[in-house]
Design a protein around this motif. Structure first.
Motif, PDB file in Angstrom:
ATOM      1  N   LEU A  35      71.475  26.736  71.565  1.00 17.03           N
ATOM      2  CA  LEU A  35      71.255  25.293  71.496  1.00 17.03           C
ATOM      3  C   LEU A  35      70.182  24.904  72.498  1.00 17.03           C
ATOM      4  N   VAL A  36      69.437  23.840  72.148  1.00 15.63           N
ATOM      5  CA  VAL A  36      68.529  23.219  73.109  1.00 15.63           C
ATOM      6  C   VAL A  36      69.295  22.058  73.730  1.00 15.63           C
ATOM      7  N   VAL A  37      69.662  22.182  74.984  1.00 14.32           N
ATOM      8  CA  VAL A  37      70.517  21.206  75.654  1.00 14.32           C
ATOM      9  C   VAL A  37      69.654  20.131  76.302  1.00 14.32           C
ATOM     10  N   ASN A  38      69.777  18.886  75.770  1.00 22.85           N
ATOM     11  CA  ASN A  38      69.110  17.711  76.337  1.00 22.85           C
ATOM     12  C   ASN A  38      67.598  17.909  76.503  1.00 22.85           C
ATOM     13  N   VAL A  39      67.008  18.786  75.679  1.00 21.68           N
ATOM     14  CA  VAL A  39      65.574  19.116  75.730  1.00 21.68           C
ATOM     15  C   VAL A  39      65.180  19.522  77.158  1.00 21.68           C
ATOM     16  N   CYS A  75      72.281  29.985  75.274  1.00 19.51           N
ATOM     17  CA  CYS A  75      72.698  30.970  74.276  1.00 19.51           C
ATOM     18  C   CYS A  75      74.030  31.567  74.707  1.00 19.51           C
ATOM     19  N   MET A  76      74.971  31.641  73.767  1.00 21.68           N
ATOM     20  CA  MET A  76      76.301  32.173  74.048  1.00 21.68           C
ATOM     21  C   MET A  76      76.617  33.258  73.027  1.00 21.68           C
ATOM     22  N   TRP A  77      77.345  34.317  73.442  1.00 22.41           N
ATOM     23  CA  TRP A  77      77.732  35.396  72.533  1.00 22.41           C
ATOM     24  C   TRP A  77      79.209  35.749  72.658  1.00 22.41           C
ATOM     25  N   ASN A  78      80.020  34.735  72.943  1.00 21.73           N
ATOM     26  CA  ASN A  78      81.477  34.934  73.005  1.00 21.73           C
ATOM     27  C   ASN A  78      82.178  34.121  71.930  1.00 21.73           C
ATOM     28  N   GLY A  79      81.524  33.919  70.778  1.00 22.83           N
ATOM     29  CA  GLY A  79      82.102  33.083  69.730  1.00 22.83           C
ATOM     30  C   GLY A  79      83.378  33.643  69.160  1.00 22.83           C
ATOM     31  N   SER A  80      83.414  34.933  68.834  1.00 21.19           N
ATOM     32  CA  SER A  80      84.611  35.539  68.246  1.00 21.19           C
ATOM     33  C   SER A  80      85.589  36.001  69.314  1.00 21.19           C
ATOM     34  N   ALA A  81      85.065  36.578  70.388  1.00 17.64           N
ATOM     35  CA  ALA A  81      85.916  37.066  71.484  1.00 17.64           C
ATOM     36  C   ALA A  81      85.029  37.398  72.671  1.00 17.64           C
ATOM     37  N   THR A  82      85.640  37.485  73.811  1.00 15.95           N
ATOM     38  CA  THR A  82      84.891  37.852  75.005  1.00 15.95           C
ATOM     39  C   THR A  82      84.505  39.325  74.922  1.00 15.95           C
ATOM     40  N   PRO A  83      83.224  39.625  75.043  1.00 19.15           N
ATOM     41  CA  PRO A  83      82.818  41.040  74.959  1.00 19.15           C
ATOM     42  C   PRO A  83      83.422  41.867  76.078  1.00 19.15           C
ATOM     43  N   THR A  98      82.906  38.493  83.243  1.00 27.24           N
ATOM     44  CA  THR A  98      82.114  39.011  82.132  1.00 27.24           C
ATOM     45  C   THR A  98      81.017  38.019  81.775  1.00 27.24           C
ATOM     46  N   ILE A  99      79.820  38.519  81.545  1.00 29.77           N
ATOM     47  CA  ILE A  99      78.702  37.672  81.135  1.00 29.77           C
ATOM     48  C   ILE A  99      78.868  37.321  79.665  1.00 29.77           C
ATOM     49  N   VAL A 100      78.897  36.033  79.356  1.00 30.15           N
ATOM     50  CA  VAL A 100      79.099  35.584  77.974  1.00 30.15           C
ATOM     51  C   VAL A 100      77.976  34.677  77.479  1.00 30.15           C
ATOM     52  N   GLY A 101      77.011  34.330  78.345  1.00 27.23           N
ATOM     53  CA  GLY A 101      75.946  33.442  77.906  1.00 27.23           C
ATOM     54  C   GLY A 101      74.829  33.345  78.915  1.00 27.23           C
ATOM     55  N   CYS A 102      73.820  32.521  78.542  1.00 25.01           N
ATOM     56  CA  CYS A 102      72.650  32.359  79.402  1.00 25.01           C
ATOM     57  C   CYS A 102      72.080  30.960  79.239  1.00 25.01           C
ATOM     58  N   ASP A 103      71.715  30.323  80.364  1.00 26.52           N
ATOM     59  CA  ASP A 103      70.972  29.066  80.374  1.00 26.52           C
ATOM     60  C   ASP A 103      69.555  29.372  80.852  1.00 26.52           C
ATOM     61  N   HIS A 104      68.596  29.241  79.940  1.00 26.91           N
ATOM     62  CA  HIS A 104      67.221  29.643  80.257  1.00 26.91           C
ATOM     63  C   HIS A 104      66.301  28.430  80.105  1.00 26.91           C
ATOM     64  N   THR A 105      65.549  28.131  81.159  1.00 21.01           N
ATOM     65  CA  THR A 105      64.663  26.968  81.181  1.00 21.01           C
ATOM     66  C   THR A 105      63.288  27.328  80.625  1.00 21.01           C
ATOM     67  N   TYR A 106      62.764  26.451  79.767  1.00 18.87           N
ATOM     68  CA  TYR A 106      61.423  26.611  79.224  1.00 18.87           C
ATOM     69  C   TYR A 106      60.664  25.305  79.397  1.00 18.87           C
ATOM     70  N   GLU A 107      59.377  25.402  79.636  1.00 15.75           N
ATOM     71  CA  GLU A 107      58.528  24.219  79.720  1.00 15.75           C
ATOM     72  C   GLU A 107      58.158  23.753  78.310  1.00 15.75           C
ATOM     73  N   LYS A 108      57.964  22.450  78.170  1.00 15.28           N
ATOM     74  CA  LYS A 108      57.523  21.844  76.910  1.00 15.28           C
ATOM     75  C   LYS A 108      58.470  22.182  75.752  1.00 15.28           C
ATOM     76  N   GLU A 118      66.219  29.405  64.652  1.00 13.75           N
ATOM     77  CA  GLU A 118      65.465  28.172  64.421  1.00 13.75           C
ATOM     78  C   GLU A 118      66.108  27.083  65.272  1.00 13.75           C
ATOM     79  N   LEU A 119      65.372  26.593  66.257  1.00 14.43           N
ATOM     80  CA  LEU A 119      65.935  25.638  67.218  1.00 14.43           C
ATOM     81  C   LEU A 119      65.559  24.188  66.934  1.00 14.43           C
ATOM     82  N   LYS A 120      64.743  23.950  65.923  1.00 14.55           N
ATOM     83  CA  LYS A 120      64.294  22.577  65.674  1.00 14.55           C
ATOM     84  C   LYS A 120      65.468  21.625  65.455  1.00 14.55           C
ATOM     85  N   SER A 121      66.476  22.035  64.714  1.00 11.03           N
ATOM     86  CA  SER A 121      67.622  21.172  64.392  1.00 11.03           C
ATOM     87  C   SER A 121      68.827  21.465  65.275  1.00 11.03           C
ATOM     88  N   LYS A 122      68.622  22.218  66.366  1.00  8.93           N
ATOM     89  CA  LYS A 122      69.728  22.618  67.233  1.00  8.93           C
ATOM     90  C   LYS A 122      69.625  21.974  68.617  1.00  8.93           C
TER      91      LYS A 122
END
Length: 343
Positions: free
Chosen positions: A39-43, A48-56, A82-92, A117-121
């Motif tokens: 997801l793009v959070v608040n622009v 990104c998360m990868w624990n949807g079904s279960a914790t790896p 356990t690492i289950v996701g990442c918050d990554h900052t991007y410019e623009k 595709e992140l346009k609608s996310k």
């Protein structure tokens, strides 16, 4: 392709440890890689998360990119250890979200790539500073703000009165008006937002803002941004205090003044008396149960003079004599004589 590795116990300690590591690595790669959701959070950043079904069961190293080369995660999200996701900052991000986004999970010498595709996310933060206030035109106005630095936001407002069914409306601005609200009703309002169609519409709405209440009952429900008007309690106080006092005074007046009591509460005639007898005796007052003091008030307290009327014949006579006859009056007897001329 799944790999099957059999492990046998060896007498040498070094051989046993090596075979154990090979067994564990084979079991990890025999499983399907986790699915990554972004997801793009608040622009502001990509989450990104990868624990949807279960914790790896293992910790992956995360990489992502838009157009340039892969970059490792800035800020990992942990669940316990356990690492289950990442918050990554991007410019623009407001423009970069239209590009293809690629993620990569890496464990040892293996890596798993996905395209997104992140346009609608895009998910915005909930609106803040929601405020209700009375305008100079006696209308109720609501205002709110977004922490996202963009003007491409549409708002969905929902409001209800006295806790009944919600009514919703879409707006392209950060204010809403209710015309001529009633102080006897409780108004509740919430707002949420998303990127609008002209800037690449998002499929995801923000969370609802905390509710704001306005009205005579709002102190019983939650956060209040507008103080209640004072004259409603004053009216109730006047009604409860002054009302009984006025009633008590009226009772005293009715008991102490019989004439007013008869006017306000008319006395019904006594049906036990014979109406024909009362009318024949010309004594209607006896029919009404009225006190002696009021009866005396109905009696005549003045005397009228009685005049006798007679006929006279018209004979020619002098003017002086005629005037004397027409104006004759017996002062000693207190009576007057009225003459009617006949031809």
């Amino acid at each position: 392709m799944k790999r099957s590795i059999s492990c046998e116990q060896n007498t040498g300690n070094s051989m046993a440890v090596g075979l154990l590591l090979v067994c564990l690595t084979g079991l990890v790669f025999s499983e399907e890689p986790p699915d990554v959701k972004c997801l793009v959070v608040n622009v502001e950043y990509v989450q990104c998360m990868w624990n949807g079904s279960a914790t790896p069961g293992v910790n992956y190293t995360f990489y992502s990119r838009f157009e340039n080369g892969f970059k490792e995660c800035d800020n990992y999200v942990l669940e316990n250890t356990t690492i289950v996701g990442c918050d990554h900052t991007y410019e623009k991000l407001i423009t970069e979200r239209f590009s293809k986004f690629t993620t990569k999970l890496k464990l040892g010498n293996r890596s798993f790539e996905q395209f997104h595709e992140l346009k609608s996310k895009v998910k915005l933060n909930a609106p803040v500073n929601l405020t209700a206030m009375n305008g100079s035109d006696l209308n109720l106005r609501y205002y709110w703000n977004y922490t996202c630095n963009t003007n491409c936001i549409e708002s969905e407002v929902r409001h209800r009165i006295n806790g009944k069914e919600w009514k919703t409306i879409l707006l392209q601005r950060n204010d809403y008006r209710i015309n001529l609200p009633s102080n006897s009703y409780l108004y509740e309002l919430q707002v949420r937002g998303r990127i609008q169609n002209t800037c690449g519409e998002s499929d995801i709405w923000s969370d609802w803002s905390p509710p704001v209440f306005w009205g005579s009952m709002r102190e019983s429900y939650g956060t209040v941004t507008n103080k209640p008007r004072f004259y409603i309690p004053v009216q109730k106080t006047i009604l409860y205090v002054v009302g009984p006092i006025v009633f008590f005074i009226l009772v005293i007046i009715l008991v102490g003044n019989e004439r007013i009591r008869v006017i306000l509460i008319p006395v019904l005639p006594d049906p036990g008396k014979n109406l024909a007898k009362i009318l024949a005796e010309n004594n209607v007052e006896e029919w009404l149960p009225i006190s002696k003091g009021i009866k005396e008030g109905f009696k005549v307290n003045y005397i009228e003079r009685v005049c006798s009327v007679g006929d006279y014949s018209h004979n020619p006579q002098s003017t002086s004599e005629s005037s004397a006859d027409l104006s004759s009056f017996d002062h000693s007897s207190g009576s007057c004589a009225s003459l009617v001329a006949t031809d």
